[in-house]
Design an enzyme around this catalytic site. Structure first.
Site, mmCIF file in Angstrom:
data_model
loop_
_atom_site.group_PDB
_atom_site.id
_atom_site.type_symbol
_atom_site.label_atom_id
_atom_site.label_comp_id
_atom_site.label_asym_id
_atom_site.label_seq_id
_atom_site.Cartn_x
_atom_site.Cartn_y
_atom_site.Cartn_z
ATOM 1 C CB SER A 107 -0.917 0.003 1.233
ATOM 2 O OG SER A 107 -0.147 0.229 2.413
ATOM 3 C CB SER A 133 0.320 3.232 4.792
ATOM 4 O OG SER A 133 1.242 2.186 5.005
ATOM 5 C CB SER A 173 -0.959 5.890 7.564
ATOM 6 O OG SER A 173 -0.390 4.909 8.400
#
Length: 321
Positions: free
Chosen positions: A113, A115, A266
């Protein structure tokens, strides 16, 4: 014959004998010798062969042809069986070595991802050192409950990028940055990070704008410097987001407070453990992220050879800070 002729004939015979070659003398003696029958014990049984290499093997096979074929087949099957055993042994020892390396030294991970942007991107392939914080049950695949706590444990430093098991399931691997140590007070006020009631120094490095399904948004890269002096880049989408203002989080003993570098995108310790990360127990630490080996762009896959060339060459072998 007269007496005068005999010596003459003797001399002639002696002269002839003297003039003869050794081979002729040997042949003459052999011709005069009586011939005796030589009894050969092997006569009538098998021919007498020379030792010049033209003799067959001393022990000729006596096994019938069909039996010889079966023996050859059995030998082939035994050879194939031995080869299979060797292959299995090789695979076993290779897996054993890989397991030892994975438990005690290194473990690879792929970032799934955004984040941790701008420091880690989706598709980055990183290596985590397992010895940095010691070993727990989570250092072993599938986290078997063999023991509690950590062996040869050492505490992470503020600012380390850490892989850990998600506390709410003890299975899912997460990667975040250590922001709060045991006993710290952490809070976000008006999009600014506070540690122990003091604001963290930050400087805007660049600003821009991005478009997504919700429209245009401002984006900024900000350099933060933690109290101990560690400095790194963060990414921020401006004020007014859900996690820009939070209550005070007090970090319990034996736990750590984690945050993503992409501050507004996040799921980390700012979100309660029931739906997010919450406080992370020391036992859940897996290791410290050390280096980006290589990086694939989104959409690439190990199982799709065509996508193997869709890489970010500038991110290969980047050391993480």
């Amino acid at each position: 014959m007269s007496e005068d002729q005999k010596p003459h004939d003797a001399d002639a015979a002696q002269t002839n004998a003297t003039d003869a070659t050794p081979e002729e003398v040997f042949a003459a003696s052999e011709a005069d010798a009586p011939v005796e029958a030589v009894k050969d014990p092997a006569a009538g049984k098998r021919p007498v062969w020379s030792d010049k290499g033209d003799a067959p093997f001393e022990d000729e096979p006596t096994t019938p042809v069909y039996a010889r074929k079966s023996a050859k087949k059995a030998k082939g099957e035994q050879s194939a069986g031995d080869e299979t055993v060797e292959i299995v042994k090789t695979i076993f020892f290779a897996l054993l070595i890989a397991m030892v390396l994975r438990i005690f030294l290194f473990q690879p991970f792929t970032i799934p991802s955004a984040s941790m942007e701008p420091n880690l991107y989706e598709g980055d392939y990183i290596v985590v050192s397992k010895w940095s914080y010691g070993y727990s049950k989570h250092s072993i695949p599938f986290s078997p409950p063999l023991f509690d706590g950590r062996i040869m444990g050492s505490a992470p430093k503020r600012g380390d990028i850490v892989v850990f098991k998600l506390p709410r399931d003890d299975k899912t691997d997460f990667i975040k940055r250590v922001i709060g140590l045991p006993g710290d007070r952490i809070q976000m006020i008006a999009n600014k990070l506070y540690i122990n009631d003091k604001p963290v120094q930050d400087v805007v490095v660049s600003q821009g704008e991005i478009d997504d399904i919700f429209g245009a948004h401002p984006i900024a890269e900000v350099r933060e410097t933690l109290p101990e002096g560690k400095s790194f880049m963060t990414q921020d989408f401006g004020p007014g987001n859900d996690l820009d203002d939070t209550p005070v989080y007090e970090v319990p003993v034996g736990h750590y407070f984690m945050m993503g570098d992409n501050r507004d995108n996040s799921i980390d310790s700012r979100v309660e453990q029931s739906s997010g990360v919450g406080m992370v127990p020391a036992e859940n630490l897996v290791g410290k992220a050390q280096i980006i080996l290589f990086s694939w762009k989104p959409g690439s896959s190990l199982w799709n050879p065509v996508s193997w060339f869709n890489v970010r060459l500038d991110r290969f072998f980047n050391v993480l800070h």
